[in-house]
Design a protein around this motif. Structure first.
Motif, mmCIF file in Angstrom:
data_model
loop_
_atom_site.group_PDB
_atom_site.id
_atom_site.type_symbol
_atom_site.label_atom_id
_atom_site.label_comp_id
_atom_site.label_asym_id
_atom_site.label_seq_id
_atom_site.Cartn_x
_atom_site.Cartn_y
_atom_site.Cartn_z
ATOM 1 N N GLY A 158 0.819 -1.211 0.000
ATOM 2 C CA GLY A 158 0.000 0.000 0.000
ATOM 3 C C GLY A 158 0.851 1.258 0.000
ATOM 4 N N LEU A 159 1.914 1.261 0.801
ATOM 5 C CA LEU A 159 2.830 2.402 0.806
ATOM 6 C C LEU A 159 3.511 2.571 -0.550
ATOM 7 C CD1 LEU A 159 4.574 2.120 4.285
ATOM 8 C CD2 LEU A 159 3.124 3.980 3.491
ATOM 9 N N LEU A 161 2.309 1.588 -3.471
ATOM 10 C CA LEU A 161 1.309 2.080 -4.419
ATOM 11 C C LEU A 161 1.074 3.580 -4.239
ATOM 12 C CD1 LEU A 161 -0.701 1.581 -6.679
ATOM 13 C CD2 LEU A 161 -2.374 0.882 -4.949
ATOM 14 N N ASP A 162 1.021 4.029 -2.996
ATOM 15 C CA ASP A 162 0.856 5.459 -2.741
ATOM 16 C C ASP A 162 2.045 6.242 -3.284
ATOM 17 O OD1 ASP A 162 -0.630 7.672 -1.382
ATOM 18 O OD2 ASP A 162 1.241 7.789 -0.238
ATOM 19 N N TRP A 163 3.232 5.719 -3.113
ATOM 20 C CA TRP A 163 4.456 6.353 -3.640
ATOM 21 C C TRP A 163 4.371 6.474 -5.163
ATOM 22 C CZ3 TRP A 163 9.376 3.307 -4.903
ATOM 23 C CH2 TRP A 163 10.450 4.154 -5.138
ATOM 24 N N ALA A 165 1.565 6.475 -6.936
ATOM 25 C CA ALA A 165 0.469 7.400 -7.241
ATOM 26 C C ALA A 165 0.884 8.852 -7.022
ATOM 27 C CB ALA A 165 -0.751 7.067 -6.381
ATOM 28 N N GLN A 166 1.833 9.073 -6.101
ATOM 29 C CA GLN A 166 2.343 10.426 -5.847
ATOM 30 C C GLN A 166 3.497 10.781 -6.802
ATOM 31 O OE1 GLN A 166 0.776 12.467 -3.794
ATOM 32 N NE2 GLN A 166 -0.628 10.795 -3.310
#
Length: 197
Positions: A158-159, A161-163, A165-166
């Motif tokens: 999840g981290l 994927l967030d990275w 996405a950012q």
């Protein structure tokens, strides 16, 4: 014919790169063999020398990436070594550097019409590693090791994927430091079990 000569590996590499680019542009379900070979500047015959169809290419590509995620996660460790979490540094892990270097593939996670099962790939690869290669010394007693490793795998994914996405707003080293700080909250260290050669 499934050759592993340097020429074959190079050709397959270009076909996969073209496929990834086409998925970014058109979405997975719209990509055709013609799209791939036109972009890679090959002909259809060349494609069919190596792959029966697009799904065959996808399976090989995803298998390669799954293995690479696992390999890069273990590349700094030796079998039966003990690791103290407080001694970890941004250079202790290669996984985030690998993801950053192959962001053309990993940004496919953000494409709405993307590869089948790609969203399970990172967490399952991490879970497979944790389950098979890491004996974690937790900071508390009575830990459900299986569930904890599942949680760690999906939390880490999840981290990541967030990275992605950012738009990779932190360096791989900075992301590694974040993961180490999180790991420090619940684990003292770990022992690396036998690593497959």
């Amino acid at each position: 014919m499934k050759s592993n000569s340097n020429q074959a590996l190079r050709t397959k590499h270009f076909l996969k790169k073209a496929f990834i680019e086409m998925v970014h542009k058109k979405g997975f379900s719209a990509v055709t063999v013609k799209d791939i070979v036109d972009y890679a500047q090959y002909n259809r015959t060349t494609f069919y020398v190596y792959y029966q169809n697009i799904y065959d290419l996808v399976e090989e590509l995803m298998d390669e990436m799954f293995e690479a995620i696992q390999y890069t996660s273990m590349s700094k460790y030796k079998s039966n070594s003990r690791v103290n979490v407080q001694e970890l540094t941004p250079n202790s892990f290669e996984l985030l550097y690998y993801i950053y270097d192959h962001r053309d593939y990993f940004t496919l996670l953000l494409v709405e019409d993307t590869l089948p099962r790609i969203h399970q790939q990172i967490p399952e690869a991490i879970f497979n590693l944790l389950k098979g290669n890491f004996d974690i010394q937790y900071g508390v007693s009575l830990v459900d090791d299986y569930s904890q490793k599942r949680y760690m795998a999906y939390g880490t994914a999840g981290l990541i994927l967030d990275w992605i996405a950012q738009d990779f707003d932190a360096t791989p080293g900075e992301m590694t430091e974040r993961l180490i700080r999180i790991l420090n909250t619940f684990a003292k260290g770990f022992v690396i079990k036998e690593i497959d050669a």
